[in-house]
Write a protein that holds these residues in place. Structure first.
Motif, PDB file in Angstrom:
ATOM      1  N   ALA A  21       1.186   4.146  -3.004  1.00  0.00           N
ATOM      2  CA  ALA A  21       0.996   5.566  -2.706  1.00  0.00           C
ATOM      3  C   ALA A  21       2.239   6.374  -3.074  1.00  0.00           C
ATOM      4  O   ALA A  21       2.140   7.486  -3.607  1.00  0.00           O
ATOM      5  CB  ALA A  21       0.676   5.740  -1.222  1.00  0.00           C
ATOM      6  N   ALA A  60       0.833  -1.206   0.000  1.00  0.00           N
ATOM      7  CA  ALA A  60       0.000   0.000   0.000  1.00  0.00           C
ATOM      8  C   ALA A  60       0.867   1.256   0.000  1.00  0.00           C
ATOM      9  O   ALA A  60       0.612   2.213  -0.750  1.00  0.00           O
ATOM     10  CB  ALA A  60      -0.930  -0.011   1.219  1.00  0.00           C
ATOM     11  N   VAL A  82      -5.443   5.355  -7.336  1.00  0.00           N
ATOM     12  CA  VAL A  82      -5.057   4.134  -6.618  1.00  0.00           C
ATOM     13  C   VAL A  82      -5.717   2.919  -7.244  1.00  0.00           C
ATOM     14  O   VAL A  82      -5.077   1.872  -7.434  1.00  0.00           O
ATOM     15  CB  VAL A  82      -5.422   4.253  -5.129  1.00  0.00           C
ATOM     16  N   THR A 123      -4.044   3.209   1.322  1.00  0.00           N
ATOM     17  CA  THR A 123      -3.198   3.785   0.273  1.00  0.00           C
ATOM     18  C   THR A 123      -3.584   5.225  -0.020  1.00  0.00           C
ATOM     19  O   THR A 123      -2.723   6.094  -0.175  1.00  0.00           O
ATOM     20  CB  THR A 123      -3.307   2.944  -1.016  1.00  0.00           C
TER      21      THR A 123
END
Length: 372
Positions: free
Chosen positions: A45, A41, A109, A124
Motif C-alpha cells: 500500500a 500488505a 494492488v 492493502t
C-alpha cells in the motif's frame, strides 16, 4: 568548493540526526510488527503512492532548479512567476493521479501483489485509501524543497525527515495495540502532513514569493520542461518496473518476503544518505548556476570532482555492507518480534544490495546532471 563542502557538512549533520531518528522508526516497526504478511500488505500500500509520484520525485529537483535559475537571470519576479506556475501544474497532476488511484485501488494492488490472499488484498486496499493523499503532499513538498535548494537553503529539507520519523514513531507506539498494522498507514499520512508543514516553514528563508494565483507556463518553458522531462520519465519507468516486478514475485513467496526486501533496502538507502546524498544535494544548485551562466567548463570540473568524491565515499561503505550485513541487521532490527531467521534473510538480501551502492550514487548524480 568551499561553500559546497560547508553545505555538504551541514546536510550530513542533519542527515545524521534524521537517520538516527530513522533508525528508531525502522527499529520500532521491526520490533512491533516483525516480518509478517500484514507488514507486506502495508508495504505494498505504501509503495503505490511512490509509484504514482516517482516521476515527480525525480523530476522536480532536476527540472525546477535549472528552470528557476534561468528565469531568475531575467528577474526575481520572473522566477516567482515560474515557481507559481510549476506548483500549479504539480498540484493539478497530483489531484488527477489521486483520483485515478482511488478509482483503481483494487486493480493497482492486484497488479503489484497478485499473490496476496483475498484478506490481504482487502487490507492493502484499505490502507491505500489512507495513503493516497501523500501523492499531493509529497509533490508539493518537493517543489518547495527544490526552490529552497536553488537558494542554498538546505536546512528545512533536512529537518522534514526528522518530523516524519518522530510522528511515525509516536503514532505507532501510541495506537498499535488498538489498530494493529493499520496505524502504520495512518501514522505515515500524518508524517507526510508534518513534513510538508516543515518544508513550507522554510520558504521564509528564500526570496521566492508564492501567491496562490496559478498561471500557465510560458511556451518556451513548456518546451524546455518537455525536453528535460522525457529522459527522466524513461529512467523512472525503468525504476518503477523494477519495483513492480520485485513486489510481484515476492507477493507469491512466503508471507514476510516483501518486508525482508524492504528492511534490506532501507539499510542501503540509510547508508547512502550518510555517504553520498548530502554531497549531491549540496553540489547540484552550483552546477545548474554555472550552466545557466554558460560556464560549461566550470560545471564539468565540478562534475568530475563530485564523481570522484561519490566513489571515494561509497566504496568503503559498500565493502562494509558486503562483509558485515548480518551484524548490522542484528544490531538495528533484531528486537521484539524481529526473529533471528528474519535477520539471516535480510542480511542475505542486503549483501546483494550493497554491490549496487556505488552505482546507485552515480546514477542519482548523473540523473540530475544531465537534466541540468
Amino acid at each position: 568548493m568551499g561553500h559546497i563542502a560547508q553545505a555538504a557538512m551541514v546536510l550530513t549533520v542533519f542527515a545524521g540526526i534524521s537517520k538516527i531518528s530513522g533508525f528508531f522508526r525502522e527499529m520500532t516497526v521491526a520490533a512491533i510488527f516483525g516480518v509478517s504478511p500484514e507488514v507486506d500488505a502495508f508495504l505494498v500500500a505504501a509503495v503505490i503512492p511512490f509509484l504514482l509520484t516517482g516521476f515527480f520525485q525525480r523530476a522536480i529537483p532536476a527540472i525546477v532548479i535549472p528552470l528557476y535559475h534561468d528565469a531568475c537571470q531575467e528577474s526575481q519576479a520572473a522566477g516567482n512567476k515560474l515557481a507559481q506556475s510549476v506548483l500549479g501544474v504539480v498540484v493539478f497532476f497530483s489531484v488527477v493521479l489521486m483520483a485515478a488511484g482511488y478509482s483503481g485501488a483494487g486493480l493497482l494492488v492486484r497488479l503489484i501483489a497478485p499473490g496476496f490472499s483475498p484478506d490481504m488484498l482487502e487490507l492493502t486496499v484499505k490502507m491505500l485509501y489512507w495513503l493516497l493523499p501523500l501523492v499531493l503532499l509529497n509533490n508539493c513538498r518537493d517543489v518547495l524543497g527544490a526552490l529552497q535548494q536553488a537558494h542554498r537553503v538546505f536546512l528545512w529539507s533536512s529537518l522534514g525527515p526528522v518530523a516524519v520519523n518522530l510522528v511515525t514513531i509516536s503514532g505507532i507506539l501510541l495506537f498499535y495495540t488498538t489498530y494493529g498494522i493499520k496505524v502504520a498507514a495512518l501514522a505515515t499520512l500524518l508524517a507526510g502532513i508534518a513534513q510538508l508543514l516543515v518544508q513550507a516553514a522554510g520558504m521564509g528563508r528564500c526570496p521566492v514569493k508564492l501567491t496562490g494565483k496559478f498561471a500557465l507556463l510560458p511556451r518556451k518553458d513548456c518546451r524546455k520542461l518537455a525536453m528535460l522531462a522525457f529522459p527522466i520519465f524513461m529512467s523512472v519507468m525503468l525504476t518503477q518496473i523494477n519495483v513492480i516486478v520485485e513486489r510481484n514475485f515476492a507477493s507469491a513467496l512466503p508471507g514476510g518476503t516483501i518486508a525482508v526486501l524492504n528492511y534490506a533496502q532501507k539499510l542501503q538507502v540509510l547508508f547512502f544518505a550518510f555517504c553520498g546524498a548530502p554531497l549531491i544535494t549540496a553540489v547540484f544548485p552550483d552546477i545548474t548556476r554555472r550552466l545557466s551562466a554558460a560556464d560549461t567548463a566550470g560545471a564539468r570540473r565540478l562534475m568530475i570532482k563530485t564523481v570522484k568524491m561519490i566513489i571515494v565515499l561509497t566504496v568503503p561503505v559498500s565493502v562494509v555492507l558486503s562483509f558485515f550485513p548480518e551484524v548490522l541487521v542484528r544490531l538495528i532490527f533484531q528486537h521484539g518480534n524481529f526473529s533471528s531467521e528474519a535477520t539471516v534473510q535480510t542480511a542475505l538480501v542486503l549483501r546483494y544490495y550493497a554491490f549496487g551502492l556505488v552505482q546507485y550514487g552515480l546514477m542519482d548524480f548523473f540523473f540530475r546532471y544531465f537534466a541540468a
